[in-house]
Design a protein around this motif. Sequence first.
Motif: not given
Lengths: 319, 319
Positions: B79-83, B93-97, B147-158
């Motif tokens: 969601f954030t592109g961060l590690i 804390r870096v934005n790799l994206v 994977i649920v319904n063909g999508q990765l489960v990230y949850g609310h916060d990734g």
Amino acid sequence: MATNDFVLGIDIGGTNTKVGLVDKNAKIHARFDLPTASEKPASDLFERIFKKLDEHCKQYELTPHILGVGIGAPNGNYFTGLIEKPPNLKWNRVNLVALAQEHLNVPAALTNDANAAALGEMLFGVAKGMKNFIEITLGTGLGSGIIVNGQLVYGHDGYAGEMGHVIVEKDGRLCGCGRRGCLETYVSATGLKRTVFELLASENSSSLLHDIPFNDLTSKMVYDAALKGDPIALKSFDFTGQILGRALADAVAYLSPQAIVLFGGLAAAGDFIFIPTKKYMEDNLLPIYRNKVKIIPSGLPESDAAILGAAALIWNELD
Amino acid sequence: MATNDFVLGIDIGGTNTKVGLVDKNAKIHARFDLPTASEKPASDLFERIFKKLDEHCKQYELTPHILGVGIGAPNGNYFTGLIEKPPNLKWNRVNLVALAQEHLNVPAALTNDANAAALGEMLFGVAKGMKNFIEITLGTGLGSGIIVNGQLVYGHDGYAGEMGHVIVEKDGRLCGCGRRGCLETYVSATGLKRTVFELLASENSSSLLHDIPFNDLTSKMVYDAALKGDPIALKSFDFTGQILGRALADAVAYLSPQAIVLFGGLAAAGDFIFIPTKKYMEDNLLPIYRNKVKIIPSGLPESDAAILGAAALIWNELD
């Protein structure tokens, strides 16, 4: 949508079936109950439902435009429209979606009551706008409905979301499913009773609950005793919250939901159950999840939730 | 898609980073490794990646059309592109994206390595066409992608899908996360070693493993000993499968997946791990799920999986 648009919500329980026409704003019209009478074929129930619906509409001068029929029933399978060997019902294997469509040629869908409650919560309750949450229904047993990415999790076969049957205690209490240690043997109205009796056996505290036989004891009595400071009642809620909190910490590791919504009788015990559940969940969470996940009571009125949930099955797909 | 279309897959590990251009058929072109060197800023790594990519393309006379950049990294958040505070990396804390997009103005996405492996399995491996499955990566620890319904489960916060940190044993083995009894303290290369040492302490069987110090013992050595019928090695695998099987039975109650895919070192032990895992899972499943859920080895070649998984993050969204 026209103001005349409704979804017919049907909730089939072991004893009674609840029916109502639900509009887009969660208002229920032409509402009625009737005996499920599962010793007769399911087709008989559906004939009675539609006959009584006609009568009600005439009585209230309603000419509803019914967009679809949503059905909640034990073991209801969304993918097949079948209920198979439902507990508390004498039917073996029936296609309820087909039966509904014999009476009304509109989209119809079926799922179990906990899944229906989750959809109802997302459309009409406290989970409005949430994309990831878990609904836990606390009754005689423990049901759950899981929402991921704004969709109900049905799994591969339509039977996902049986959180009542995760095993929380190896070789623990015997469950109705035949295995031991299932979450619902600890966290449910029945689970709370079992905990009270376990504590009456293991502790020596004097308790208001010493005079009540197992079959007469209700969650409400344990709640009333807790209000009076009864040590066994208080300890029973704390233990229930401990088991639920630990199970929820695991659920969060799978799903990282925004919230966990508690619905049903035991949830009405308020702080007695919410405070220990939250505490033990936080104690057992992986650090990255701490202080992120809310545990909240359902926003659905208990008497309407089943019909609203069933109707949400259709409203959710029309949106 | 043109035959010249590629996704750049980058897998960032504690020591090495793997890079490759992945085409739609899971073929990897212009593949190379380089040291992650996390004592320098992450921007330095990305400069080296794109410089080396240019050199490789010149060398192999490739003029690729790069559709996007997929990155797998520890603690990577979709969601954030961060590690954030990744284990084994010195960055905080870096934005790799954002770093990737400084070099190439195309869509870029980040997730953790287990999630990337799940997507790779769905697009290129044994889970092709599956809509509901769980990928479990067995390395030093245990990762998972759901994977649920063909999508990765990230949850609310990734951060969903941390099955390695469900608690399988109250007050059990101390985990790197600071809690006790996490699944990965039992089911992982390290978990297997701990089990071997526990059994060497508790049993009297003579074993080939009596002569190996903890720091020298590898899963491969336990596997080799098991092949020779070593009782401690055999019992260690059985115990590992028992803990994993019980955890999977719970996972099925949540998600009812079509399959559970095992990837990584421990999965290479074949029947030694698959047979007890399947047995104990079935023993602990709620009846409605029995004999429905397959446990299968990954179809991704171990050396390519990380790059394929990272690239799948983009290919999955282009499809």
